[in-house]
Write an enzyme that holds these catalytic residues in place. Structure first.
Site, PDB file in Angstrom:
ATOM      1  N   ARG A 230      97.498  79.030 -16.659  1.00 15.18           N
ATOM      2  CA  ARG A 230      98.159  77.781 -17.028  1.00 15.18           C
ATOM      3  C   ARG A 230      97.180  76.886 -17.773  1.00 15.18           C
ATOM      4  NH1 ARG A 230     102.249  80.085 -16.295  1.00 15.18           N
ATOM      5  NH2 ARG A 230     103.943  79.568 -14.844  1.00 15.18           N
ATOM      6  N   HIS A 278     101.969  81.647 -25.198  1.00 16.06           N
ATOM      7  CA  HIS A 278     102.422  81.912 -23.815  1.00 16.06           C
ATOM      8  C   HIS A 278     103.230  83.225 -23.783  1.00 16.06           C
ATOM      9  CE1 HIS A 278     103.346  79.821 -19.763  1.00 16.06           C
ATOM     10  NE2 HIS A 278     103.467  81.134 -19.626  1.00 16.06           N
TER      11      HIS A 278
HETATM   12  P1  NAP Z   1      99.578  85.467  -6.982  1.00 15.66           P
HETATM   13  O1  NAP Z   1      99.971  86.843  -6.619  1.00 15.66           O
HETATM   14  O2  NAP Z   1     100.060  84.334  -6.140  1.00 15.66           O
HETATM   15  O3  NAP Z   1      97.967  85.435  -7.039  1.00 15.66           O
HETATM   16  C1  NAP Z   1      97.232  84.269  -7.056  1.00 15.66           C
HETATM   17  C2  NAP Z   1      95.776  84.590  -6.755  1.00 15.66           C
HETATM   18  O4  NAP Z   1      95.012  83.396  -6.889  1.00 15.66           O
HETATM   19  C3  NAP Z   1      95.567  85.082  -5.321  1.00 15.66           C
HETATM   20  O5  NAP Z   1      94.591  86.083  -5.299  1.00 15.66           O
HETATM   21  C4  NAP Z   1      95.062  83.832  -4.600  1.00 15.66           C
HETATM   22  O6  NAP Z   1      94.219  84.097  -3.495  1.00 15.66           O
HETATM   23  C5  NAP Z   1      94.253  83.189  -5.706  1.00 15.66           C
HETATM   24  N1  NAP Z   1      94.093  81.751  -5.459  1.00 15.66           N
HETATM   25  C6  NAP Z   1      95.027  80.796  -5.376  1.00 15.66           C
HETATM   26  N2  NAP Z   1      94.470  79.594  -5.160  1.00 15.66           N
HETATM   27  C7  NAP Z   1      93.143  79.809  -5.096  1.00 15.66           C
HETATM   28  C8  NAP Z   1      92.031  78.956  -4.862  1.00 15.66           C
HETATM   29  N3  NAP Z   1      92.159  77.640  -4.673  1.00 15.66           N
HETATM   30  N4  NAP Z   1      90.812  79.515  -4.846  1.00 15.66           N
HETATM   31  C9  NAP Z   1      90.657  80.847  -5.046  1.00 15.66           C
HETATM   32  N5  NAP Z   1      91.664  81.704  -5.258  1.00 15.66           N
HETATM   33  C10 NAP Z   1      92.902  81.184  -5.282  1.00 15.66           C
HETATM   34  O7  NAP Z   1     100.019  85.123  -8.462  1.00 15.66           O
HETATM   35  P2  NAP Z   1     100.277  86.152  -9.686  1.00 15.66           P
HETATM   36  O8  NAP Z   1     101.618  86.732  -9.612  1.00 15.66           O
HETATM   37  O9  NAP Z   1      99.106  87.070  -9.786  1.00 15.66           O
HETATM   38  O10 NAP Z   1     100.264  85.121 -10.919  1.00 15.66           O
HETATM   39  C11 NAP Z   1      99.141  84.291 -11.180  1.00 15.66           C
HETATM   40  C12 NAP Z   1      99.485  83.219 -12.196  1.00 15.66           C
HETATM   41  O11 NAP Z   1      99.593  83.808 -13.498  1.00 15.66           O
HETATM   42  C13 NAP Z   1     100.831  82.541 -12.012  1.00 15.66           C
HETATM   43  O12 NAP Z   1     100.755  81.507 -11.041  1.00 15.66           O
HETATM   44  C14 NAP Z   1     101.112  81.998 -13.404  1.00 15.66           C
HETATM   45  O13 NAP Z   1     100.624  80.678 -13.532  1.00 15.66           O
HETATM   46  C15 NAP Z   1     100.325  82.914 -14.321  1.00 15.66           C
HETATM   47  N6  NAP Z   1     101.195  83.714 -15.198  1.00 15.66           N
HETATM   48  C16 NAP Z   1     101.115  83.542 -16.545  1.00 15.66           C
HETATM   49  C17 NAP Z   1     101.894  84.307 -17.386  1.00 15.66           C
HETATM   50  C18 NAP Z   1     101.786  84.174 -18.880  1.00 15.66           C
HETATM   51  O14 NAP Z   1     102.622  84.671 -19.606  1.00 15.66           O
HETATM   52  N7  NAP Z   1     100.753  83.554 -19.400  1.00 15.66           N
HETATM   53  C19 NAP Z   1     102.793  85.241 -16.855  1.00 15.66           C
HETATM   54  C20 NAP Z   1     102.858  85.379 -15.478  1.00 15.66           C
HETATM   55  C21 NAP Z   1     102.055  84.621 -14.655  1.00 15.66           C
HETATM   56  P3  NAP Z   1      94.801  84.834  -2.181  1.00 15.66           P
HETATM   57  O15 NAP Z   1      95.070  86.256  -2.618  1.00 15.66           O
HETATM   58  O16 NAP Z   1      93.728  84.748  -1.203  1.00 15.66           O
HETATM   59  O17 NAP Z   1      96.055  84.088  -1.809  1.00 15.66           O
HETATM   60  C1  GLV Z   2     104.905  82.783 -16.798  1.00  9.21           C
HETATM   61  O1  GLV Z   2     104.157  81.994 -17.232  1.00  9.21           O
HETATM   62  C2  GLV Z   2     105.118  83.027 -15.410  1.00  9.21           C
HETATM   63  O2  GLV Z   2     104.632  82.248 -14.589  1.00  9.21           O
HETATM   64  O3  GLV Z   2     105.777  84.034 -15.083  1.00  9.21           O
END
Ligand code: NAP
Ligand code: GLV
Length: 315
Positions: A230, A278
């Site tokens: 983000r 994005h």
């Molecule tokens: P997720 O499964 O919830 O993973 C989040 C990771 O971040 C987990 O390992 C979590 O730790 C860690 N985390 C959260 N807060 C933290 C902190 N304060 N300190 C250290 N580690 C922390 O999420 P995801 O599905 O992988 O997605 C991640 C992000 O990618 C989304 O929230 C979104 O913003 C972004 N995204 C972007 C796109 C795009 O097109 N650009 C697409 C999809 C997603 P724990 O494992 O210990 O909980």
């Molecule tokens: C895209 O940014 C998502 O959070 O899936």
């Protein structure tokens, strides 16, 4: 069962057809301002606050992995998301492989210095540049969740050292893992000697501006940044300073504080910043509908589902 749908700036009809095929028993309707009729579930992206007032709502399915837009509504006006309404985000549903490809591309581009060759080409210069040594091109992944773990594996397959950082401890074959508080001692150990930092954290109050001068200063000198999470994670002025003073060599940015990135934004004029709109991991319609329909089916049978957001934690 009644289901609300909300997806701004997109043609809802293909989504509504897909949902109707996957959930033939459901009564589907596209939410319109003023709609206060009952609903059991909502399938949404960037919904307006008023949608959450639908009587009988049990769960809201977010058409993406990041739920920051919904949780910002709740933070601004507590009670927007009623305590008994479950918020469920997409888990991978085809985004993991896309994110893996995007980050692999960035790693190879910087490792083999295609970014420098592009700058040379613009000046019609012909110099062979030494690639970075593979064994010291350490890639650090911030966030080892559903997407971060897949990206870590995809990057490790390129042969570079890979490490990851998360809140809770993880074990991932072939990946060096660190865990704890951002800016704590484990975070500093994670950052030291990282040559390319990838951000895949959720946007929460704790993670805002994590990509700042303090963090950049702990990486290997002349490191690379890839932000695919983000825009609020990045302290924008610190990035421009870090590129100017050689702390960072280049950055690939897919997400921005303001999207679309305004035409006058200085990032457009910085040749060492690569911009994508994005698009690193798009929500895939069929995969998303299938995952959400399965979860609605499970909830209707009284079962639990994964991907439920911890509102107080922020992701
Ligand atoms: P997720 O499964 O919830 O993973 C989040 C990771 O971040 C987990 O390992 C979590 O730790 C860690 N985390 C959260 N807060 C933290 C902190 N304060 N300190 C250290 N580690 C922390 O999420 P995801 O599905 O992988 O997605 C991640 C992000 O990618 C989304 O929230 C979104 O913003 C972004 N995204 C972007 C796109 C795009 O097109 N650009 C697409 C999809 C997603 P724990 O494992 O210990 O909980
Ligand atoms: C895209 O940014 C998502 O959070 O899936």
């Amino acid at each position: 069962m009644k289901i609300l749908f909300w997806l701004p700036q997109a043609d809802a009809s293909a989504w509504l057809h897909g949902l109707a095929r996957a959930l033939p028993e459901a009564e589907l309707r596209e939410w319109q301002p003023g709609d206060t009729a009952p609903a059991d579930y909502a399938v949404v992206w960037h919904p307006p606050r008023e949608l959450f007032a639908a009587p009988g709502l049990r769960a809201v399915f977010n058409l993406g992995a990041g739920v920051d837009a919904i949780l910002a509504l709740e933070r601004d006006q507590p009670g927007t998301l009623p305590a008994n309404v479950m918020l469920v985000r997409l888990e991978d549903s085809g985004m993991g492989p896309q994110m893996g490809e995007y980050v692999q591309h960035a790693v190879l581009r910087y490792l083999r210095r295609f970014d420098d060759y592009a700058l040379q080409q613009a000046r019609r210069e012909w110099h062979v540049l030494a690639p970075h040594p593979l064994e010291t091109f350490t890639v650090g992944i911030l966030g080892l969740g559903v997407l971060g773990a897949q990206v870590a594996r995809a990057v490790a397959a390129l042969g570079v050292p890979v490490r990851g950082f998360s809140r809770s401890a993880k074990t991932l074959a072939g990946i060096e893992t660190f865990s704890g508080e951002l800016h704590g001692p484990q975070f500093d150990a994670f950052l030291s000697n990282v040559k390319l930092l990838v951000n895949l954290l959720p946007a929460t109050p704790d993670t805002e501006n994590v990509l700042d001068a303090r963090t950049f200063g702990k990486l290997a000198r002349g490191a690379y940044l890839v932000n695919v999470a983000r825009g609020t994670h990045l302290a924008e002025a610190d990035l421009l300073d870090a590129l100017g003073n050689g702390t960072l060599a280049a950055a690939t940015l897919d997400v921005f504080r303001e999207e679309p990135l305004p035409a006058e934004h200085p990032f457009w004029r910085e040749p060492r910043i690569t911009i994508t709109p994005h698009s690193s991991a798009l929500t895939l319609r069929d995969e998303a509908i299938s995952q959400i329909a399965d979860k609605i089916g499970a909830l209707a049978r009284g079962e639990t589902v994964s991907g439920v957001v911890h509102v107080e934690r922020g992701y």
